[in-house]
Design a protein around this motif. Structure first.
Motif, short mmCIF file in Angstrom:
data_model
loop_
_atom_site.label_atom_id
_atom_site.label_comp_id
_atom_site.label_asym_id
_atom_site.label_seq_id
_atom_site.Cartn_x
_atom_site.Cartn_y
_atom_site.Cartn_z
N GLY A 64 0.81 -1.21 0.00
CA GLY A 64 0.00 0.00 0.00
C GLY A 64 0.84 1.26 0.00
O GLY A 64 0.50 2.26 -0.65
N VAL A 65 1.95 1.21 0.72
CA VAL A 65 2.86 2.36 0.75
C VAL A 65 3.45 2.57 -0.65
O VAL A 65 3.53 3.70 -1.15
CB VAL A 65 3.97 2.15 1.80
CG1 VAL A 65 4.99 3.27 1.74
CG2 VAL A 65 3.38 2.01 3.19
N THR A 68 0.93 4.17 -3.08
CA THR A 68 0.78 5.60 -2.80
C THR A 68 2.01 6.38 -3.25
O THR A 68 1.90 7.45 -3.86
CB THR A 68 0.51 5.81 -1.30
OG1 THR A 68 -0.64 5.04 -0.95
CG2 THR A 68 0.28 7.27 -0.99
N ILE A 71 2.02 6.83 -6.99
CA ILE A 71 1.10 7.89 -7.43
C ILE A 71 1.75 9.26 -7.21
O ILE A 71 1.65 10.14 -8.06
CB ILE A 71 -0.25 7.75 -6.70
CG1 ILE A 71 -0.96 6.48 -7.18
CG2 ILE A 71 -1.12 8.98 -6.93
CD1 ILE A 71 -2.15 6.08 -6.35
N LEU A 72 2.43 9.42 -6.08
CA LEU A 72 3.13 10.69 -5.84
C LEU A 72 4.26 10.89 -6.85
O LEU A 72 4.51 12.00 -7.31
CB LEU A 72 3.67 10.72 -4.40
CG LEU A 72 2.61 10.83 -3.31
CD1 LEU A 72 3.24 10.65 -1.93
CD2 LEU A 72 1.86 12.14 -3.41
N ASP A 86 -6.90 7.29 -9.21
CA ASP A 86 -5.58 7.09 -8.60
C ASP A 86 -5.66 7.34 -7.09
O ASP A 86 -5.13 6.56 -6.29
CB ASP A 86 -4.55 8.06 -9.21
CG ASP A 86 -4.28 7.80 -10.68
OD1 ASP A 86 -4.26 6.64 -11.10
OD2 ASP A 86 -4.08 8.80 -11.41
N LEU A 87 -6.30 8.44 -6.72
CA LEU A 87 -6.39 8.81 -5.31
C LEU A 87 -7.24 7.82 -4.51
O LEU A 87 -6.87 7.44 -3.39
CB LEU A 87 -6.95 10.23 -5.17
CG LEU A 87 -6.08 11.32 -5.81
CD1 LEU A 87 -6.78 12.66 -5.73
CD2 LEU A 87 -4.71 11.36 -5.19
N GLY A 90 -5.17 4.64 -4.13
CA GLY A 90 -4.13 4.83 -3.12
C GLY A 90 -4.69 4.78 -1.71
O GLY A 90 -4.10 4.18 -0.81
N ALA A 91 -5.86 5.38 -1.51
CA ALA A 91 -6.50 5.36 -0.18
C ALA A 91 -6.89 3.95 0.22
O ALA A 91 -6.69 3.54 1.37
CB ALA A 91 -7.71 6.28 -0.17
N LEU A 94 -3.72 2.08 1.17
CA LEU A 94 -3.25 2.46 2.51
C LEU A 94 -4.13 1.89 3.60
O LEU A 94 -3.64 1.53 4.68
CB LEU A 94 -3.15 3.98 2.63
CG LEU A 94 -1.94 4.61 1.97
CD1 LEU A 94 -1.98 6.13 2.15
CD2 LEU A 94 -0.64 4.05 2.53
#
Length: 109
Positions: A64-65, A68, A71-72, A86-87, A90-91, A94
């Motif tokens: 999960g990390v 994320t 994506i960053l 994407d967001l 990612g959520a 996480l």
């Protein structure tokens, strides 16, 4: 320490993989592979800093990390703004990481 280890691992893995991507897909010099390999070694080493009795649990939570961080990276390095999917993804990733790391465990787990 766990958060720090995951951040270091994510940055190192993405940088190492991007070095290979740059060499093979962006026609960069093969010299890009040198820092790429060093970064991938740092990635593997950083995951050993995670306080857990099972490597697989550290790797699973790291997923999960990594998602994320990727994506960053997409936004910060490649200049592509993440969209809502994407967001959301990612959520969700996480949330899975938090369940793996902080879920109650029996003494034998």
């Amino acid at each position: 320490m766990t958060l720090f280890a995951y951040i270091v691992a994510a940055l190192a893995e993405i940088a190492g993989c991007f070095a290979f991507w740059a060499w093979l897909r962006l026609d960069k010099s093969p010299l890009w592979l040198i820092p790429g390999v060093v970064a991938l070694i740092l990635f593997a080493w950083a995951l050993t800093w995670i306080e857990t009795s099972h490597a697989g649990r550290a790797y699973a939570a790291y997923g999960g990390v990594y998602i994320t961080a990727a994506i960053l990276w997409l936004w910060a390095v490649e200049g592509a703004r993440p969209d809502r999917w994407d967001l959301i993804g990612g959520a969700v990733a996480l949330a899975g990481t938090a369940i793996i790391l902080f879920g109650p465990r029996s003494a034998s787990a």
